[in-house]
Write an enzyme that holds these catalytic residues in place. Structure first.
Site, PDB file in Angstrom:
ATOM      1  N   ASP A   1       2.493   8.236  -1.428  1.00 42.61           N
ATOM      2  CA  ASP A   1       3.088   8.042  -2.841  1.00 42.61           C
ATOM      3  C   ASP A   1       3.712   9.478  -3.355  1.00 42.61           C
ATOM      4  O   ASP A   1       3.784  10.522  -3.207  1.00 42.61           O
ATOM      5  CB  ASP A   1       2.239   7.761  -3.820  1.00 42.61           C
ATOM      6  CG  ASP A   1       2.774   7.451  -4.783  1.00 42.61           C
ATOM      7  OD1 ASP A   1       2.145   6.299  -4.989  1.00 42.61           O
ATOM      8  OD2 ASP A   1       3.438   7.828  -5.689  1.00 42.61           O
ATOM      9  N   ILE A   2       5.171   9.100  -3.418  1.00 42.41           N
ATOM     10  CA  ILE A   2       5.955   9.039  -4.275  1.00 42.41           C
ATOM     11  C   ILE A   2       6.087  10.476  -4.987  1.00 42.41           C
ATOM     12  O   ILE A   2       6.089  11.780  -5.385  1.00 42.41           O
ATOM     13  CB  ILE A   2       7.902   9.372  -4.403  1.00 42.41           C
ATOM     14  CG1 ILE A   2       8.548  10.361  -3.468  1.00 42.41           C
ATOM     15  CG2 ILE A   2       7.445   8.725  -5.709  1.00 42.41           C
ATOM     16  CD1 ILE A   2      10.234   9.721  -3.703  1.00 42.41           C
TER      17      ILE A   2
ATOM     18  N   ASN B   1      -2.265  -2.854  -9.136  1.00 42.04           N
ATOM     19  CA  ASN B   1      -1.461  -3.271  -9.893  1.00 42.04           C
ATOM     20  C   ASN B   1      -0.550  -4.772 -10.614  1.00 42.04           C
ATOM     21  O   ASN B   1      -0.123  -4.952  -9.692  1.00 42.04           O
ATOM     22  CB  ASN B   1      -0.381  -2.066 -10.818  1.00 42.04           C
ATOM     23  CG  ASN B   1      -1.892  -0.797 -10.901  1.00 42.04           C
ATOM     24  OD1 ASN B   1      -2.637  -1.058 -11.432  1.00 42.04           O
ATOM     25  ND2 ASN B   1      -0.684   0.033 -11.430  1.00 42.04           N
TER      26      ASN B   1
ATOM     27  N   GLY C   1       0.583  -2.102 -15.414  1.00 40.86           N
ATOM     28  CA  GLY C   1       1.625  -1.069 -15.278  1.00 40.86           C
ATOM     29  C   GLY C   1       2.279  -0.835 -13.810  1.00 40.86           C
ATOM     30  O   GLY C   1       3.412  -0.299 -13.421  1.00 40.86           O
ATOM     31  N   GLN C   2       2.565  -2.656 -13.050  1.00 39.37           N
ATOM     32  CA  GLN C   2       3.602  -2.329 -11.999  1.00 39.37           C
ATOM     33  C   GLN C   2       4.860  -2.483 -12.363  1.00 39.37           C
ATOM     34  O   GLN C   2       5.633  -2.726 -13.398  1.00 39.37           O
ATOM     35  CB  GLN C   2       3.578  -4.049 -11.498  1.00 39.37           C
ATOM     36  CG  GLN C   2       3.645  -4.021  -9.538  1.00 39.37           C
ATOM     37  CD  GLN C   2       3.589  -5.239  -9.253  1.00 39.37           C
ATOM     38  OE1 GLN C   2       3.159  -6.306 -10.205  1.00 39.37           O
ATOM     39  NE2 GLN C   2       4.461  -5.739  -8.514  1.00 39.37           N
ATOM     40  N   SER C   3       5.352  -1.230 -11.218  1.00 36.67           N
ATOM     41  CA  SER C   3       6.304  -1.166 -11.349  1.00 36.67           C
ATOM     42  C   SER C   3       7.242  -0.908 -10.254  1.00 36.67           C
ATOM     43  O   SER C   3       8.649  -1.326 -10.621  1.00 36.67           O
ATOM     44  CB  SER C   3       6.615   0.179 -11.640  1.00 36.67           C
ATOM     45  OG  SER C   3       6.086   1.223 -10.692  1.00 36.67           O
TER      46      SER C   3
ATOM     47  N   HIS D   1       1.341  -3.623  -3.343  1.00 37.64           N
ATOM     48  CA  HIS D   1       0.567  -2.425  -2.998  1.00 37.64           C
ATOM     49  C   HIS D   1      -0.693  -1.993  -3.289  1.00 37.64           C
ATOM     50  O   HIS D   1      -1.655  -1.766  -4.434  1.00 37.64           O
ATOM     51  CB  HIS D   1       1.706  -1.497  -2.738  1.00 37.64           C
ATOM     52  CG  HIS D   1       2.147  -1.339  -4.337  1.00 37.64           C
ATOM     53  ND1 HIS D   1       3.473  -1.954  -5.036  1.00 37.64           N
ATOM     54  CD2 HIS D   1       1.677  -0.483  -5.014  1.00 37.64           C
ATOM     55  CE1 HIS D   1       3.242  -2.053  -6.051  1.00 37.64           C
ATOM     56  NE2 HIS D   1       2.421  -0.936  -6.305  1.00 37.64           N
ATOM     57  N   LEU D   2      -1.230  -1.354  -2.605  1.00 36.58           N
ATOM     58  CA  LEU D   2      -2.562  -1.176  -2.941  1.00 36.58           C
ATOM     59  C   LEU D   2      -2.996   0.615  -3.164  1.00 36.58           C
ATOM     60  O   LEU D   2      -2.145   0.795  -2.001  1.00 36.58           O
ATOM     61  CB  LEU D   2      -3.480  -1.748  -1.863  1.00 36.58           C
ATOM     62  CG  LEU D   2      -5.569  -1.432  -1.670  1.00 36.58           C
ATOM     63  CD1 LEU D   2      -5.420  -1.768  -2.947  1.00 36.58           C
ATOM     64  CD2 LEU D   2      -6.121  -1.755  -0.519  1.00 36.58           C
ATOM     65  N   HIS D   3      -3.114   0.916  -4.082  1.00 41.98           N
ATOM     66  CA  HIS D   3      -3.158   2.063  -4.054  1.00 41.98           C
ATOM     67  C   HIS D   3      -4.229   2.981  -3.680  1.00 41.98           C
ATOM     68  O   HIS D   3      -5.074   2.070  -4.252  1.00 41.98           O
ATOM     69  CB  HIS D   3      -3.044   2.931  -6.095  1.00 41.98           C
ATOM     70  CG  HIS D   3      -1.492   2.514  -6.506  1.00 41.98           C
ATOM     71  ND1 HIS D   3      -1.069   3.720  -6.601  1.00 41.98           N
ATOM     72  CD2 HIS D   3      -1.289   0.980  -7.020  1.00 41.98           C
ATOM     73  CE1 HIS D   3       0.298   2.764  -7.042  1.00 41.98           C
ATOM     74  NE2 HIS D   3      -0.006   1.262  -7.726  1.00 41.98           N
TER      75      HIS D   3
HETATM   76  P1  5GP Z   1       3.079   0.335  -9.297  1.00 44.99           P
HETATM   77  O1  5GP Z   1       2.614   1.599 -10.906  1.00 44.99           O
HETATM   78  O2  5GP Z   1       3.721  -0.320  -9.301  1.00 44.99           O
HETATM   79  O3  5GP Z   1       1.710   0.310  -9.590  1.00 44.99           O
HETATM   80  O4  5GP Z   1       3.016   1.430  -8.446  1.00 44.99           O
HETATM   81  C1  5GP Z   1       4.405   1.934  -7.129  1.00 44.99           C
HETATM   82  C2  5GP Z   1       4.379   3.230  -7.426  1.00 44.99           C
HETATM   83  O5  5GP Z   1       5.466   3.392  -6.108  1.00 44.99           O
HETATM   84  C3  5GP Z   1       4.229   4.660  -7.756  1.00 44.99           C
HETATM   85  O6  5GP Z   1       3.271   4.806  -6.796  1.00 44.99           O
HETATM   86  C4  5GP Z   1       5.310   4.949  -7.677  1.00 44.99           C
HETATM   87  O7  5GP Z   1       5.151   6.675  -7.694  1.00 44.99           O
HETATM   88  C5  5GP Z   1       5.072   4.440  -5.997  1.00 44.99           C
HETATM   89  N1  5GP Z   1       6.846   5.240  -5.846  1.00 44.99           N
HETATM   90  C6  5GP Z   1       8.175   4.031  -6.316  1.00 44.99           C
HETATM   91  N2  5GP Z   1       9.184   4.729  -5.583  1.00 44.99           N
HETATM   92  C7  5GP Z   1       8.791   5.064  -4.178  1.00 44.99           C
HETATM   93  C8  5GP Z   1       9.499   5.833  -3.504  1.00 44.99           C
HETATM   94  O8  5GP Z   1      10.538   5.599  -3.623  1.00 44.99           O
HETATM   95  N3  5GP Z   1       9.000   6.103  -1.831  1.00 44.99           N
HETATM   96  C9  5GP Z   1       7.449   6.803  -2.770  1.00 44.99           C
HETATM   97  N4  5GP Z   1       6.524   7.283  -1.617  1.00 44.99           N
HETATM   98  N5  5GP Z   1       6.597   5.885  -3.284  1.00 44.99           N
HETATM   99  C10 5GP Z   1       7.072   5.360  -4.264  1.00 44.99           C
END
Ligand code: 5GP
Ligand code: ZN
Length: 114
Positions: A30-31, A87, A93-95, A100-102
């Protein structure tokens, strides 16, 4: 989905820091890590949210968890413990709109989550 960030990673157009890959799933760091280990496991095929899963996706989702297991072993957090989170939609908080599975580990996790 040509504009989807994780589809671009799956196709190789954008190159994340990959930790695991097979024909169907990709795992990368994750970034913006929320733990010492924070890896995202994504299917290479676009699925927007958990709500969009079909019965026919069952094996693919199983593979995401098998990949999470392998990532945990590879990164040394399998025995100490780790959390897997997916999420779905705004309240969770899905963004990024590609499932995707954290995989989070390397520190003690709180419960309940915030
Ligand atoms: P969500 O909030 O949808 O559950 O998780 C999205 C995840 O994607 C976040 O933890 C965020 O840091 C990660 N993410 C967003 N943009 C990028 C990217 O460009 N590269 C990587 N490696 N992770 C990303
Ligand atoms: Zn996608």
């Amino acid at each position: 989905m040509p504009t989807c960030l994780f589809c671009k990673m799956a196709s190789g157009e954008i190159k994340p820091d990959i930790v695991y890959e097979n024909d169907r799933v990709l795992a990368f760091n994750d970034i913006n890590p929320q733990a010492p280990t924070h890896v995202l496991v994504v299917p290479k095929r676009h699925i927007t949210t958990l709500n969009d899963l079909q019965e026919s996706d069952a094996a693919l989702v199983g593979e995401m968890f098998l990949a999470a297991r392998d990532v945990a072993i590879q990164t040394g957090i399998a025995d100490s413990g780790y959390r897997t989170v997916m999420n779905c939609n705004a309240d969770a908080g899905q963004s990024v709109w590609h499932i995707h599975l954290h995989v989070l580990g390397g520190r003690r996790m709180n419960w309940p989550p915030g």
